[in-house]
Design a protein around this motif. Structure first.
Motif, PDB file in Angstrom:
ATOM      1  N   PRO A  34      44.192  51.255  30.944  1.00 56.43           N
ATOM      2  CA  PRO A  34      42.896  50.778  30.448  1.00 56.43           C
ATOM      3  C   PRO A  34      42.614  49.303  30.717  1.00 56.43           C
ATOM      4  O   PRO A  34      41.447  48.882  30.678  1.00 56.43           O
ATOM      5  CB  PRO A  34      42.976  51.062  28.949  1.00 56.43           C
ATOM      6  N   LYS A  35      43.632  48.511  30.994  1.00 61.47           N
ATOM      7  CA  LYS A  35      43.399  47.091  31.274  1.00 61.47           C
ATOM      8  C   LYS A  35      42.976  46.835  32.716  1.00 61.47           C
ATOM      9  O   LYS A  35      42.540  45.728  33.048  1.00 61.47           O
ATOM     10  CB  LYS A  35      44.659  46.281  30.967  1.00 61.47           C
ATOM     11  N   ALA A  36      43.093  47.845  33.560  1.00 60.55           N
ATOM     12  CA  ALA A  36      42.777  47.673  34.974  1.00 60.55           C
ATOM     13  C   ALA A  36      41.294  47.927  35.226  1.00 60.55           C
ATOM     14  O   ALA A  36      40.707  48.847  34.672  1.00 60.55           O
ATOM     15  CB  ALA A  36      43.619  48.620  35.824  1.00 60.55           C
ATOM     16  N   ALA A  37      40.706  47.106  36.074  1.00 60.87           N
ATOM     17  CA  ALA A  37      39.329  47.306  36.527  1.00 60.87           C
ATOM     18  C   ALA A  37      39.374  48.070  37.842  1.00 60.87           C
ATOM     19  O   ALA A  37      40.014  47.635  38.802  1.00 60.87           O
ATOM     20  CB  ALA A  37      38.628  45.968  36.712  1.00 60.87           C
ATOM     21  N   VAL A  38      38.719  49.223  37.887  1.00 62.94           N
ATOM     22  CA  VAL A  38      38.697  50.045  39.090  1.00 62.94           C
ATOM     23  C   VAL A  38      37.369  49.822  39.809  1.00 62.94           C
ATOM     24  O   VAL A  38      36.300  49.950  39.208  1.00 62.94           O
ATOM     25  CB  VAL A  38      38.888  51.531  38.756  1.00 62.94           C
ATOM     26  N   HIS A  39      37.438  49.516  41.082  1.00 60.42           N
ATOM     27  CA  HIS A  39      36.253  49.273  41.893  1.00 60.42           C
ATOM     28  C   HIS A  39      36.136  50.418  42.901  1.00 60.42           C
ATOM     29  O   HIS A  39      36.845  50.438  43.912  1.00 60.42           O
ATOM     30  CB  HIS A  39      36.367  47.928  42.601  1.00 60.42           C
ATOM     31  N   ARG A  40      35.265  51.368  42.602  1.00 63.35           N
ATOM     32  CA  ARG A  40      35.063  52.513  43.503  1.00 63.35           C
ATOM     33  C   ARG A  40      33.970  52.130  44.493  1.00 63.35           C
ATOM     34  O   ARG A  40      32.788  52.124  44.155  1.00 63.35           O
ATOM     35  CB  ARG A  40      34.690  53.761  42.705  1.00 63.35           C
ATOM     36  N   ASP A 100      48.699  42.217  41.742  1.00 65.27           N
ATOM     37  CA  ASP A 100      47.432  41.960  41.067  1.00 65.27           C
ATOM     38  C   ASP A 100      46.369  42.986  41.442  1.00 65.27           C
ATOM     39  O   ASP A 100      45.545  43.385  40.621  1.00 65.27           O
ATOM     40  CB  ASP A 100      46.923  40.564  41.429  1.00 65.27           C
ATOM     41  N   VAL A 101      46.369  43.389  42.715  1.00 65.97           N
ATOM     42  CA  VAL A 101      45.378  44.316  43.259  1.00 65.97           C
ATOM     43  C   VAL A 101      46.118  45.463  43.918  1.00 65.97           C
ATOM     44  O   VAL A 101      47.089  45.238  44.654  1.00 65.97           O
ATOM     45  CB  VAL A 101      44.470  43.615  44.290  1.00 65.97           C
ATOM     46  N   ALA A 102      45.666  46.697  43.690  1.00 66.96           N
ATOM     47  CA  ALA A 102      46.300  47.868  44.284  1.00 66.96           C
ATOM     48  C   ALA A 102      45.259  48.698  45.029  1.00 66.96           C
ATOM     49  O   ALA A 102      44.268  49.125  44.437  1.00 66.96           O
ATOM     50  CB  ALA A 102      46.982  48.721  43.219  1.00 66.96           C
ATOM     51  N   LEU A 103      45.474  48.901  46.325  1.00 66.56           N
ATOM     52  CA  LEU A 103      44.660  49.808  47.129  1.00 66.56           C
ATOM     53  C   LEU A 103      45.431  51.111  47.228  1.00 66.56           C
ATOM     54  O   LEU A 103      46.430  51.210  47.942  1.00 66.56           O
ATOM     55  CB  LEU A 103      44.403  49.221  48.520  1.00 66.56           C
ATOM     56  N   ALA A 145      52.027  52.139  36.212  1.00 65.15           N
ATOM     57  CA  ALA A 145      53.393  51.663  36.403  1.00 65.15           C
ATOM     58  C   ALA A 145      53.416  50.293  37.074  1.00 65.15           C
ATOM     59  O   ALA A 145      54.242  49.433  36.736  1.00 65.15           O
ATOM     60  CB  ALA A 145      54.178  52.670  37.248  1.00 65.15           C
ATOM     61  N   LEU A 146      52.503  50.063  38.002  1.00 63.31           N
ATOM     62  CA  LEU A 146      52.480  48.799  38.736  1.00 63.31           C
ATOM     63  C   LEU A 146      51.921  47.656  37.903  1.00 63.31           C
ATOM     64  O   LEU A 146      52.243  46.496  38.139  1.00 63.31           O
ATOM     65  CB  LEU A 146      51.646  48.965  40.015  1.00 63.31           C
ATOM     66  N   GLY A 147      51.034  47.984  36.977  1.00 64.39           N
ATOM     67  CA  GLY A 147      50.465  46.960  36.118  1.00 64.39           C
ATOM     68  C   GLY A 147      49.404  46.105  36.769  1.00 64.39           C
ATOM     69  O   GLY A 147      49.047  45.046  36.248  1.00 64.39           O
ATOM     70  N   ALA A 148      48.853  46.538  37.912  1.00 64.95           N
ATOM     71  CA  ALA A 148      47.791  45.773  38.574  1.00 64.95           C
ATOM     72  C   ALA A 148      46.541  45.763  37.702  1.00 64.95           C
ATOM     73  O   ALA A 148      46.213  46.762  37.047  1.00 64.95           O
ATOM     74  CB  ALA A 148      47.464  46.379  39.930  1.00 64.95           C
ATOM     75  N   LEU A 149      45.833  44.663  37.706  1.00 62.31           N
ATOM     76  CA  LEU A 149      44.615  44.548  36.911  1.00 62.31           C
ATOM     77  C   LEU A 149      43.359  44.887  37.702  1.00 62.31           C
ATOM     78  O   LEU A 149      42.265  44.933  37.132  1.00 62.31           O
ATOM     79  CB  LEU A 149      44.493  43.136  36.333  1.00 62.31           C
ATOM     80  N   SER A 150      43.493  45.121  39.005  1.00 58.31           N
ATOM     81  CA  SER A 150      42.372  45.554  39.842  1.00 58.31           C
ATOM     82  C   SER A 150      42.857  46.654  40.761  1.00 58.31           C
ATOM     83  O   SER A 150      43.987  46.598  41.276  1.00 58.31           O
ATOM     84  CB  SER A 150      41.809  44.400  40.673  1.00 58.31           C
ATOM     85  N   ALA A 151      42.010  47.657  40.984  1.00 57.38           N
ATOM     86  CA  ALA A 151      42.386  48.758  41.865  1.00 57.38           C
ATOM     87  C   ALA A 151      41.173  49.208  42.667  1.00 57.38           C
ATOM     88  O   ALA A 151      40.035  49.176  42.170  1.00 57.38           O
ATOM     89  CB  ALA A 151      42.949  49.932  41.065  1.00 57.38           C
ATOM     90  N   VAL A 152      41.425  49.627  43.908  1.00 53.39           N
ATOM     91  CA  VAL A 152      40.401  50.205  44.771  1.00 53.39           C
ATOM     92  C   VAL A 152      40.939  51.538  45.279  1.00 53.39           C
ATOM     93  O   VAL A 152      41.980  51.568  45.946  1.00 53.39           O
ATOM     94  CB  VAL A 152      40.080  49.280  45.962  1.00 53.39           C
ATOM     95  N   PRO A 153      40.272  52.655  44.960  1.00 53.55           N
ATOM     96  CA  PRO A 153      40.709  53.951  45.487  1.00 53.55           C
ATOM     97  C   PRO A 153      40.301  54.111  46.947  1.00 53.55           C
ATOM     98  O   PRO A 153      39.182  53.768  47.334  1.00 53.55           O
ATOM     99  CB  PRO A 153      39.986  54.965  44.595  1.00 53.55           C
ATOM    100  N   VAL A 154      41.223  54.631  47.766  1.00 53.52           N
ATOM    101  CA  VAL A 154      40.965  54.843  49.187  1.00 53.52           C
ATOM    102  C   VAL A 154      41.513  56.212  49.585  1.00 53.52           C
ATOM    103  O   VAL A 154      42.031  56.960  48.759  1.00 53.52           O
ATOM    104  CB  VAL A 154      41.599  53.722  50.046  1.00 53.52           C
ATOM    105  N   HIS A 155      41.377  56.537  50.882  1.00 52.67           N
ATOM    106  CA  HIS A 155      41.969  57.765  51.437  1.00 52.67           C
ATOM    107  C   HIS A 155      41.358  59.016  50.811  1.00 52.67           C
ATOM    108  O   HIS A 155      42.062  59.926  50.380  1.00 52.67           O
ATOM    109  CB  HIS A 155      43.494  57.745  51.251  1.00 52.67           C
ATOM    110  N   TYR A 156      40.051  59.056  50.765  1.00 55.73           N
ATOM    111  CA  TYR A 156      39.338  60.254  50.281  1.00 55.73           C
ATOM    112  C   TYR A 156      37.900  60.154  50.766  1.00 55.73           C
ATOM    113  O   TYR A 156      37.429  59.091  51.192  1.00 55.73           O
ATOM    114  CB  TYR A 156      39.371  60.334  48.751  1.00 55.73           C
ATOM    115  N   GLY A 157      37.194  61.292  50.720  1.00 54.11           N
ATOM    116  CA  GLY A 157      35.758  61.291  50.918  1.00 54.11           C
ATOM    117  C   GLY A 157      35.273  60.778  52.250  1.00 54.11           C
ATOM    118  O   GLY A 157      34.143  60.281  52.337  1.00 54.11           O
ATOM    119  N   THR A 158      36.082  60.928  53.307  1.00 52.35           N
ATOM    120  CA  THR A 158      35.655  60.446  54.626  1.00 52.35           C
ATOM    121  C   THR A 158      35.788  61.530  55.686  1.00 52.35           C
ATOM    122  O   THR A 158      34.797  61.887  56.329  1.00 52.35           O
ATOM    123  CB  THR A 158      36.483  59.208  55.047  1.00 52.35           C
TER     124      THR A 158
END
Length: 256
Positions: free
Chosen positions: A237-243, A165-168, A194-207
Motif C-alpha cells: 500500500p505504500k507504493a505508488a503504481v504508475h500504469r 526505489d523504482v521497480a519496472l 518484498a522489494l519495498g520499492a515506493l514506485s512501480a511501473v507495470p510492463v510486459h503486457y497489453g502489446t
C-alpha cells in the motif's frame, strides 16, 4: 531522485537519470513470428536513441536483432554472458557489447548498472543450445531503478536484487497462458511488496498477442495492468503504481 520512465510497450522502456538514457529490451516490430502488435503505435525513432541498452535475456521478444539494428553504431549494449555466441547476428551490428553475469557491475556515466539474477529460461529459443543467464538490472544513481526483464517470483528475490526505489515489473505476457518463470499481476505485486520499492511501473503486457487468437482469453491481454494496481494496493500500500499508456512518460521524484 528524479527518474523519468517511458514505456514503449512490452518490456521496452527508456530510463533517464543523471543525464544518461538507458533503453531496455528494445522491440520495435509490428510483427514477430506468430505475434503481432495489437495495441499502441510503433515507437518513434527517438525510442532507439540511447546511451546504453540493457538486454535481459536471449528470447527473440527481448533480444530482437532488427530492433537493435536501429541503434546508432557504437551504442553500448549490456547483455547476458554468451549472448554474442548464441546470437551470431548480434556481433554484426556495430554495437559495443559488454556481457555480464549476476553480480557484475558496469559504470555508465554517473550511473552504475548492476546485473541481478532472474528466474527464467535464458536460452535462445526455440533451438538455442548455448545457455545464457536470464538477468534483471538495477540502475544505481540518485535512485535505484530495477528492471526485472522476465522472471518468476523466487524466495531470495529481495536479497538478490537489494533495496530499490523504482521497480519496472512484468505483469503479463504475450499469450493466453503464462509458463514458468513469469510474473502475473498477483505475483508481481508480491514481488513489489518484498522489494519495498515506493514506485512501480507495470510492463510486459497489453502489446503483443498471437495472430488469430484475439478471442482466446482476451482478459489476459487487457487486464494485467489494472489487476496489478489492485493487488499492489493490497500487498504494497505504500507504493505508488504508475500504469502508463504506450509511449507515456512519468517523472518520479523521491517517494513517488
Amino acid at each position: 531522485m528524479p527518474v523519468e520512465v517511458t514505456w514503449w510497450g512490452h518490456a521496452t522502456c527508456t530510463i533517464e537519470e543523471s543525464g544518461v538514457r538507458l533503453l531496455t529490451d528494445p522491440l520495435f516490430a509490428r510483427r514477430l513470428a506468430h505475434l503481432r502488435r495489437r495495441r499502441g503505435v510503433l515507437p518513434p525513432p527517438e525510442a532507439a536513441v540511447a546511451d546504453v541498452v540493457l538486454v535481459s535475456h536471449l528470447h527473440a521478444d527481448h533480444l530482437h536483432v532488427p530492433s537493435l539494428a536501429r541503434l546508432a553504431p557504437g551504442t553500448r549494449l549490456i547483455a547476458p554472458a554468451g549472448a554474442a555466441r548464441a546470437v551470431p547476428g548480434l556481433g554484426r551490428l556495430g554495437l559495443r557489447i559488454t556481457e555480464v553475469r549476476a553480480g557484475d557491475t558496469v559504470e555508465v556515466g554517473a550511473l552504475r548498472v548492476r546485473a541481478v539474477p532472474a528466474r527464467h529460461d535464458g536460452r535462445r529459443l526455440p533451438v538455442g543450445r548455448h545457455r545464457s543467464p536470464a538477468l534483471g538490472y538495477v540502475v544505481e544513481g540518485e535512485a535505484r531503478t530495477y528492471f526485472a526483464g522476465d522472471t518468476g517470483l523466487f524466495e531470495d528475490m529481495a536479497e538478490a536484487v537489494g533495496p530499490v526505489d523504482v521497480a519496472l515489473l512484468p505483469v503479463g505476457g504475450w499469450g493466453p497462458h503464462l509458463g514458468q518463470g513469469h510474473l502475473d499481476a498477483g505475483r508481481a505485486a508480491q514481488a513489489l511488496a518484498a522489494l519495498g520499492a515506493l514506485s512501480a511501473v507495470p510492463v510486459h503486457y497489453g502489446t503483443y498477442w498471437p495472430i488469430g487468437m484475439d478471442g482466446v482469453r482476451p482478459h489476459e491481454f487487457h487486464a494485467p495492468g489494472e489487476e496489478f494496481v489492485r493487488h499492489a494496493a493490497r500487498l504494497a500500500p505504500k507504493a505508488a503504481v504508475h500504469r502508463l499508456a504506450h509511449g507515456e512518460r512519468v517523472r518520479l521524484e523521491a517517494g513517488q
